[in-house]
Design a protein around this motif. Structure first.
Motif, PDB file in Angstrom:
ATOM      1  N   SER A 205       0.823  -1.204   0.000  1.00 37.46           N
ATOM      2  CA  SER A 205       0.000   0.000   0.000  1.00 37.46           C
ATOM      3  C   SER A 205       0.862   1.261   0.000  1.00 37.46           C
ATOM      4  O   SER A 205       0.568   2.234  -0.717  1.00 37.46           O
ATOM      5  CB  SER A 205      -0.936  -0.001   1.205  1.00 37.46           C
ATOM      6  N   LYS A 209       1.017   4.120  -2.828  1.00 35.62           N
ATOM      7  CA  LYS A 209       0.791   5.536  -2.515  1.00 35.62           C
ATOM      8  C   LYS A 209       1.890   6.400  -3.108  1.00 35.62           C
ATOM      9  O   LYS A 209       1.639   7.497  -3.634  1.00 35.62           O
ATOM     10  CB  LYS A 209       0.715   5.731  -1.002  1.00 35.62           C
ATOM     11  N   ASN A 210       3.123   5.910  -3.065  1.00 36.33           N
ATOM     12  CA  ASN A 210       4.240   6.652  -3.674  1.00 36.33           C
ATOM     13  C   ASN A 210       4.065   6.764  -5.185  1.00 36.33           C
ATOM     14  O   ASN A 210       4.570   7.711  -5.802  1.00 36.33           O
ATOM     15  CB  ASN A 210       5.570   5.954  -3.364  1.00 36.33           C
ATOM     16  N   TYR A 213      -1.384   6.018  -6.015  1.00 38.28           N
ATOM     17  CA  TYR A 213      -2.614   5.236  -5.895  1.00 38.28           C
ATOM     18  C   TYR A 213      -2.876   4.931  -4.419  1.00 38.28           C
ATOM     19  O   TYR A 213      -1.948   4.593  -3.682  1.00 38.28           O
ATOM     20  CB  TYR A 213      -2.504   3.925  -6.675  1.00 38.28           C
ATOM     21  N   THR A 214      -4.141   5.023  -4.015  1.00 38.80           N
ATOM     22  CA  THR A 214      -4.495   4.803  -2.618  1.00 38.80           C
ATOM     23  C   THR A 214      -5.374   3.568  -2.490  1.00 38.80           C
ATOM     24  O   THR A 214      -6.576   3.600  -2.784  1.00 38.80           O
ATOM     25  CB  THR A 214      -5.230   6.031  -2.042  1.00 38.80           C
ATOM     26  N   TYR A 215      -4.766   2.478  -2.052  1.00 37.73           N
ATOM     27  CA  TYR A 215      -5.470   1.223  -1.797  1.00 37.73           C
ATOM     28  C   TYR A 215      -4.853   0.577  -0.563  1.00 37.73           C
ATOM     29  O   TYR A 215      -3.631   0.584  -0.398  1.00 37.73           O
ATOM     30  CB  TYR A 215      -5.337   0.246  -2.976  1.00 37.73           C
ATOM     31  N   ALA A 216      -5.692  -0.006   0.269  1.00 39.43           N
ATOM     32  CA  ALA A 216      -5.177  -0.681   1.461  1.00 39.43           C
ATOM     33  C   ALA A 216      -4.580  -2.039   1.129  1.00 39.43           C
ATOM     34  O   ALA A 216      -3.680  -2.513   1.825  1.00 39.43           O
ATOM     35  CB  ALA A 216      -6.292  -0.848   2.490  1.00 39.43           C
ATOM     36  N   THR A 240      -2.910   1.366 -13.311  1.00 44.75           N
ATOM     37  CA  THR A 240      -3.019   0.925 -11.922  1.00 44.75           C
ATOM     38  C   THR A 240      -2.543  -0.514 -11.777  1.00 44.75           C
ATOM     39  O   THR A 240      -1.805  -0.846 -10.830  1.00 44.75           O
ATOM     40  CB  THR A 240      -4.475   1.036 -11.437  1.00 44.75           C
TER      41      THR A 240
END
Length: 298
Positions: A205, A209-210, A213-216, A240
Motif C-alpha cells: 500500500s 501511494k508513492n 494510488y491509494t489502496y489498502a 493501476t
C-alpha cells in the motif's frame, strides 16, 4: 477478489437420474462410495511459513499443495465433454435433437499461482488491466442451446446428463474433490487475514501511494468499482494494474502470500489426508472413464 480469490473449480450437477439409457458401448466407472458432505477441521494454530527472501521470478513454477488433489480447468472440461458424449445416446433415444456440445480447448492445466493473487504478469496487465483475458472458445457455454428446447425435453436432457455423470463417477461426487476445493478457498481467506500477509499488504500500500494510488490491499485494487461494468480495460485501469504488479515485486508480496497460503493448505491437508486420498482416487477413476468414452466416440 472475485474471480481469482479461491480458484475453485465448480462443477454443477444437472437434473435427476434417468435410468435405462446406458448404451452397450459406454464405459461404466468402477463403483465408488459417495463421500459425505465434507467439513473442514477447525485448526486454531497459525502455521509457520518459509517466506522467500526475494520475490519469485517465475510464478508458473510454484504449485500450491492442494493442486495435487483438485482437478485443473482442462481436466474439468474433459469430464464435462465426456459426460455430454455419454449422454448423447440417451438424448437421441428420447427423440430429442440436441447436438453434443464441442469440447472446450485451451484451458489451463498448470499452476494456478500466477492468477491467484491478482495481476502478476506485466504483459497481460498492459492489455487487460484487472479484467480477465478472453476465455478460450470465446464465451461458448455447452448448454447455451438448451433454452430453445421445450421444458419437458430440457428436463429429459438434464436427466440423461445426470445419468451419464453417474456412470462416469460410479456414485462418487462428480468432478473435483469437494474438500480439496474448500481447502483451496479457505486457505486464501486465512492467508489474506494472516499478520504476515497483512504486513506485506501495508508495504504494498505504501509503495502504491508513492506511485499515486491509494489502496489498502491488492484486493481493494482488484475490486475497484471503476473497473466494473466495462468489457475492456481503460488506460487508468492498465496503469493501476501495472503499478500494482511493480509494487508486488518490490515488496515480495506474492512470495509472502503464496508461502502463507501454502502453509495453511498443508495444515488442512494433514488433517484431511485420508479424505483427500479417497477423492483423488475417485477423480482418477472419472478421468480414466472419461478418456475411454472420448476415445470410443472418436
Amino acid at each position: 477478489m472475485a474471480t481469482t480469490g479461491s480458484a475453485a473449480l465448480v462443477v454443477t450437477a444437472l437434473g435427476a437420474l434417468l435410468t435405462g439409457c446406458a448404451g452397450p458401448n459406454h464405459p461404466v466407472a468402477s463403483s465408488y462410495p459417495a463421500a459425505a458432505a465434507p467439513t473442514l477441521a477447525d485448526i486454531s494454530a497459525t502455521p509457520s511459513a518459509a517466506v522467500p527472501s526475494a520475490a519469485p521470478t517465475d510464478l508458473s513454477t510454484l504449485r500450491l499443495p492442494i493442486e495435487q488433489y483438485v482437478l485443473t480447468p482442462a481436466e474439468n472440461a474433459e469430464l464435462t465433454h465426456a459426460t455430454w458424449v455419454l449422454a448423447a445416446d440417451c438424448i437421441q433415444h428420447h427423440g430429442i435433437t440436441f447436438p453434443t456440445p464441442a469440447a472446450l480447448t485451451g484451458l489451463r492445466s498448470g499452476s494456478e499461482v500466477p492468477r491467484r493473487y491478482g495481476p502478476a504478469d506485466p504483459a497481460a496487465a498492459a492489455k487487460y488491466g484487472y479484467h480477465n483475458p478472453p476465455a478460450p472458445d470465446g464465451n461458448n457455454v455447452p448448454t447455451d442451446n438448451l433454452s430453445s428446447l421445450p421444458t419437458a425435453q430440457r428436463t429429459t436432457v438434464f436427466s440423461c446428463h445426470q445419468d451419464a455423470q453417474t456412470r462416469l463417477t460410479g456414485g462418487a461426487t462428480f468432478g473435483s474433490s469437494p474438500i480439496g476445493e474448500q481447502i483451496n478457498s479457505r486457505s486464501y481467506t486465512k492467508a489474506a487475514d494472516d499478520d504476515r500477509v497483512k504486513a506485506a499488504f501495508t508495504a504494498w500500500s505504501a509503495c502504491m501511494k508513492n506511485a499515486g494510488y491509494t489502496y489498502a490491499s491488492p484486493i481493494d485494487a482488484y475490486n475497484d468499482p471503476h473497473w466494473q461494468g466495462t468489457s475492456t480495460a481503460g488506460q487508468q485501469e492498465i496503469a493501476t494494474a501495472q503499478a500494482d504488479i511493480a509494487c508486488k515485486q518490490q515488496t515480495n508480496l506474492i512470495g509472502t502470500w503464496y508461502a502463507v497460503d501454502a502453509a495453511y493448505q498443508q495444515q488442512q491437508i494433514h488433517a484431511h489426508q485420508s479424505e483427500l486420498d479417497r477423492d483423488r482416487t475417485a477423480e482418477q477413476q472419472q478421468l480414466t472413464a472419461a478418456r475411454k468414452a472420448l476415445g470410443q466416440s472418436g
